[in-house]
Scaffold this motif. Structure first.
Motif, PDB file in Angstrom:
ATOM      1  N   GLY A  53      13.950  23.879 -17.081  1.00 54.34           N
ATOM      2  CA  GLY A  53      14.670  25.132 -16.936  1.00 54.34           C
ATOM      3  C   GLY A  53      16.133  25.002 -16.546  1.00 54.34           C
ATOM      4  O   GLY A  53      16.860  25.985 -16.500  1.00 54.34           O
ATOM      5  N   ARG A  54      16.586  23.777 -16.251  1.00 51.70           N
ATOM      6  CA  ARG A  54      17.989  23.600 -15.848  1.00 51.70           C
ATOM      7  C   ARG A  54      18.868  23.438 -17.076  1.00 51.70           C
ATOM      8  O   ARG A  54      18.669  22.540 -17.880  1.00 51.70           O
ATOM      9  CB  ARG A  54      18.149  22.398 -14.923  1.00 51.70           C
ATOM     10  N   LEU A  55      19.852  24.305 -17.201  1.00 50.75           N
ATOM     11  CA  LEU A  55      20.765  24.261 -18.332  1.00 50.75           C
ATOM     12  C   LEU A  55      21.957  23.348 -18.066  1.00 50.75           C
ATOM     13  O   LEU A  55      22.420  22.644 -18.954  1.00 50.75           O
ATOM     14  CB  LEU A  55      21.266  25.673 -18.654  1.00 50.75           C
ATOM     15  N   ALA A  56      22.489  23.425 -16.846  1.00 51.07           N
ATOM     16  CA  ALA A  56      23.650  22.607 -16.472  1.00 51.07           C
ATOM     17  C   ALA A  56      23.719  22.522 -14.957  1.00 51.07           C
ATOM     18  O   ALA A  56      23.231  23.408 -14.253  1.00 51.07           O
ATOM     19  CB  ALA A  56      24.931  23.237 -17.008  1.00 51.07           C
ATOM     20  N   GLN A  57      24.333  21.461 -14.484  1.00 53.50           N
ATOM     21  CA  GLN A  57      24.537  21.311 -13.052  1.00 53.50           C
ATOM     22  C   GLN A  57      25.784  20.470 -12.836  1.00 53.50           C
ATOM     23  O   GLN A  57      25.981  19.452 -13.490  1.00 53.50           O
ATOM     24  CB  GLN A  57      23.332  20.650 -12.393  1.00 53.50           C
ATOM     25  N   HIS A  58      26.640  20.930 -11.912  1.00 49.44           N
ATOM     26  CA  HIS A  58      27.908  20.256 -11.633  1.00 49.44           C
ATOM     27  C   HIS A  58      28.112  20.143 -10.128  1.00 49.44           C
ATOM     28  O   HIS A  58      27.666  20.992  -9.364  1.00 49.44           O
ATOM     29  CB  HIS A  58      29.081  21.037 -12.230  1.00 49.44           C
ATOM     30  N   VAL A  59      28.824  19.098  -9.731  1.00 51.25           N
ATOM     31  CA  VAL A  59      29.204  18.902  -8.337  1.00 51.25           C
ATOM     32  C   VAL A  59      30.726  18.964  -8.271  1.00 51.25           C
ATOM     33  O   VAL A  59      31.417  18.331  -9.074  1.00 51.25           O
ATOM     34  CB  VAL A  59      28.732  17.530  -7.807  1.00 51.25           C
ATOM     35  N   PHE A  60      31.222  19.718  -7.294  1.00 50.16           N
ATOM     36  CA  PHE A  60      32.654  19.839  -7.062  1.00 50.16           C
ATOM     37  C   PHE A  60      32.959  19.361  -5.644  1.00 50.16           C
ATOM     38  O   PHE A  60      32.215  19.658  -4.711  1.00 50.16           O
ATOM     39  CB  PHE A  60      33.104  21.300  -7.185  1.00 50.16           C
ATOM     40  N   LEU A  61      34.052  18.613  -5.476  1.00 56.03           N
ATOM     41  CA  LEU A  61      34.519  18.175  -4.157  1.00 56.03           C
ATOM     42  C   LEU A  61      35.596  19.140  -3.679  1.00 56.03           C
ATOM     43  O   LEU A  61      36.499  19.488  -4.453  1.00 56.03           O
ATOM     44  CB  LEU A  61      35.129  16.778  -4.243  1.00 56.03           C
ATOM     45  N   SER A  62      35.524  19.547  -2.423  1.00 52.32           N
ATOM     46  CA  SER A  62      36.575  20.412  -1.896  1.00 52.32           C
ATOM     47  C   SER A  62      37.860  19.605  -1.786  1.00 52.32           C
ATOM     48  O   SER A  62      37.842  18.415  -1.470  1.00 52.32           O
ATOM     49  CB  SER A  62      36.182  21.013  -0.549  1.00 52.32           C
ATOM     50  N   THR A  63      38.982  20.241  -2.062  1.00 57.25           N
ATOM     51  CA  THR A  63      40.251  19.519  -2.018  1.00 57.25           C
ATOM     52  C   THR A  63      40.644  19.139  -0.598  1.00 57.25           C
ATOM     53  O   THR A  63      41.442  18.229  -0.414  1.00 57.25           O
ATOM     54  CB  THR A  63      41.379  20.354  -2.666  1.00 57.25           C
ATOM     55  N   ASP A  64      40.070  19.798   0.407  1.00 54.40           N
ATOM     56  CA  ASP A  64      40.364  19.421   1.796  1.00 54.40           C
ATOM     57  C   ASP A  64      39.407  18.346   2.311  1.00 54.40           C
ATOM     58  O   ASP A  64      39.517  17.897   3.446  1.00 54.40           O
ATOM     59  CB  ASP A  64      40.343  20.640   2.717  1.00 54.40           C
ATOM     60  N   GLY A  65      38.459  17.917   1.468  1.00 56.05           N
ATOM     61  CA  GLY A  65      37.542  16.849   1.831  1.00 56.05           C
ATOM     62  C   GLY A  65      36.358  17.264   2.681  1.00 56.05           C
ATOM     63  O   GLY A  65      35.519  16.441   3.016  1.00 56.05           O
ATOM     64  N   ALA A  66      36.263  18.544   3.029  1.00 56.19           N
ATOM     65  CA  ALA A  66      35.251  18.978   3.985  1.00 56.19           C
ATOM     66  C   ALA A  66      33.878  19.240   3.385  1.00 56.19           C
ATOM     67  O   ALA A  66      32.922  19.435   4.129  1.00 56.19           O
ATOM     68  CB  ALA A  66      35.729  20.236   4.712  1.00 56.19           C
ATOM     69  N   GLY A  67      33.746  19.256   2.081  1.00 59.26           N
ATOM     70  CA  GLY A  67      32.426  19.556   1.543  1.00 59.26           C
ATOM     71  C   GLY A  67      32.325  19.493   0.038  1.00 59.26           C
ATOM     72  O   GLY A  67      33.239  19.056  -0.664  1.00 59.26           O
ATOM     73  N   LEU A  68      31.175  19.968  -0.427  1.00 61.72           N
ATOM     74  CA  LEU A  68      30.823  19.975  -1.841  1.00 61.72           C
ATOM     75  C   LEU A  68      30.402  21.378  -2.252  1.00 61.72           C
ATOM     76  O   LEU A  68      29.905  22.148  -1.429  1.00 61.72           O
ATOM     77  CB  LEU A  68      29.628  19.057  -2.108  1.00 61.72           C
ATOM     78  N   LEU A  69      30.536  21.662  -3.522  1.00 62.74           N
ATOM     79  CA  LEU A  69      29.995  22.885  -4.094  1.00 62.74           C
ATOM     80  C   LEU A  69      29.113  22.468  -5.268  1.00 62.74           C
ATOM     81  O   LEU A  69      29.531  21.676  -6.119  1.00 62.74           O
ATOM     82  CB  LEU A  69      31.105  23.818  -4.592  1.00 62.74           C
ATOM     83  N   PHE A  70      27.898  22.985  -5.266  1.00 70.26           N
ATOM     84  CA  PHE A  70      26.987  22.743  -6.378  1.00 70.26           C
ATOM     85  C   PHE A  70      26.927  24.005  -7.220  1.00 70.26           C
ATOM     86  O   PHE A  70      26.756  25.107  -6.694  1.00 70.26           O
ATOM     87  CB  PHE A  70      25.578  22.404  -5.873  1.00 70.26           C
ATOM     88  N   TYR A  71      27.067  23.826  -8.517  1.00 68.52           N
ATOM     89  CA  TYR A  71      27.021  24.941  -9.452  1.00 68.52           C
ATOM     90  C   TYR A  71      25.968  24.585 -10.488  1.00 68.52           C
ATOM     91  O   TYR A  71      26.120  23.617 -11.241  1.00 68.52           O
ATOM     92  CB  TYR A  71      28.393  25.130 -10.105  1.00 68.52           C
ATOM     93  N   ALA A  72      24.874  25.331 -10.492  1.00 66.88           N
ATOM     94  CA  ALA A  72      23.790  25.046 -11.423  1.00 66.88           C
ATOM     95  C   ALA A  72      23.455  26.300 -12.226  1.00 66.88           C
ATOM     96  O   ALA A  72      23.510  27.404 -11.699  1.00 66.88           O
ATOM     97  CB  ALA A  72      22.554  24.574 -10.675  1.00 66.88           C
ATOM     98  N   GLN A  73      23.136  26.082 -13.471  1.00 67.37           N
ATOM     99  CA  GLN A  73      22.690  27.178 -14.335  1.00 67.37           C
ATOM    100  C   GLN A  73      21.250  26.886 -14.740  1.00 67.37           C
ATOM    101  O   GLN A  73      20.938  25.784 -15.206  1.00 67.37           O
ATOM    102  CB  GLN A  73      23.582  27.282 -15.572  1.00 67.37           C
ATOM    103  N   TRP A  74      20.398  27.885 -14.533  1.00 75.83           N
ATOM    104  CA  TRP A  74      18.971  27.777 -14.847  1.00 75.83           C
ATOM    105  C   TRP A  74      18.583  28.888 -15.803  1.00 75.83           C
ATOM    106  O   TRP A  74      19.219  29.934 -15.851  1.00 75.83           O
ATOM    107  CB  TRP A  74      18.151  27.892 -13.557  1.00 75.83           C
ATOM    108  N   THR A  75      17.508  28.671 -16.534  1.00 76.09           N
ATOM    109  CA  THR A  75      17.031  29.696 -17.460  1.00 76.09           C
ATOM    110  C   THR A  75      16.522  30.925 -16.710  1.00 76.09           C
ATOM    111  O   THR A  75      16.584  32.030 -17.225  1.00 76.09           O
ATOM    112  CB  THR A  75      15.907  29.150 -18.366  1.00 76.09           C
ATOM    113  N   SER A  76      16.032  30.719 -15.478  1.00 79.09           N
ATOM    114  CA  SER A  76      15.538  31.839 -14.681  1.00 79.09           C
ATOM    115  C   SER A  76      15.461  31.442 -13.216  1.00 79.09           C
ATOM    116  O   SER A  76      15.417  30.247 -12.888  1.00 79.09           O
ATOM    117  CB  SER A  76      14.144  32.277 -15.157  1.00 79.09           C
ATOM    118  N   ASP A  77      15.417  32.439 -12.342  1.00 85.48           N
ATOM    119  CA  ASP A  77      15.206  32.167 -10.914  1.00 85.48           C
ATOM    120  C   ASP A  77      13.872  31.479 -10.698  1.00 85.48           C
ATOM    121  O   ASP A  77      13.751  30.584  -9.861  1.00 85.48           O
ATOM    122  CB  ASP A  77      15.246  33.472 -10.107  1.00 85.48           C
TER     123      ASP A  77
END
Length: 169
Positions: free
Chosen positions: A31-55
């Motif tokens: 069910g996972r269409l895409a998933q990406h990891v982003f690094l914060s520019t201040d170095g303090a964390g990550l953001l996960f962005y995932a696309q799924w076919t459904s909840d």
């Protein structure tokens, strides 16, 4: 979308590397269409962005696999704060320049009525992707900018935003 607060750039990279290694070693959930990891520019964390076919598909994966995946990362990077998951639906994208690559991604949470201003063309704004929260009360806008300086110049309070770069292992 989910944010992980790690505190430092080194801890963020260690966590991102561990996640990327897990994704590479595991079978992609159906069910996972895409998933990406982003690094914060201040170095303090990550953001996960995932696309799924459904909840439901995401929840089934989370019940079966999330605890094991997170516990492995928590062993490598103890003390990660996870403020929570924001379940959203992409409602529209406005693309101003499809040719140039994004240098920075800016994630803003706002009232639905304020979205129009976030997608207006500005120097350096490449695209804006509007996601509505499940309750329909708020919008999360993921804006693609050429660089941090362009974003800061275009916004009155340019230093108050969370900015991320796409992580490549």
């Amino acid at each position: 979308m989910s944010e992980w607060l790690t505190g430092t750039a080194e801890r963020s990279r260690t966590a991102a590397d561990a996640v990327m290694d897990q994704w590479a070693a595991a079978e992609t959930p159906s069910g996972r269409l895409a998933q990406h990891v982003f690094l914060s520019t201040d170095g303090a964390g990550l953001l996960f962005y995932a696309q799924w076919t459904s909840d439901e598909d995401h929840l089934a994966w989370a019940r079966a696999h999330r605890a094991r995946a997170v516990s492995h990362i928590d062993t490598l990077v103890p003390g990660i704060e996870r403020p929570g998951l924001a379940r959203t639906r992409l409602t529209r994208s406005v693309v101003h320049d499809a040719e140039r690559p994004a240098g920075v991604f800016v994630v803003s949470t706002m009232a639905v009525d304020d979205v129009k201003a976030a997608v207006v063309p500005a120097s350096g704004l490449l695209a804006a992707h509007v996601h509505l929260t499940s309750d329909g009360e708020r919008a999360m806008v993921v804006a693609e900018w050429t660089d941090v300086a362009s974003h800061a110049a275009a916004t009155a309070d340019g230093d108050s935003y969370k900015r991320y770069t796409l992580y490549h292992a």
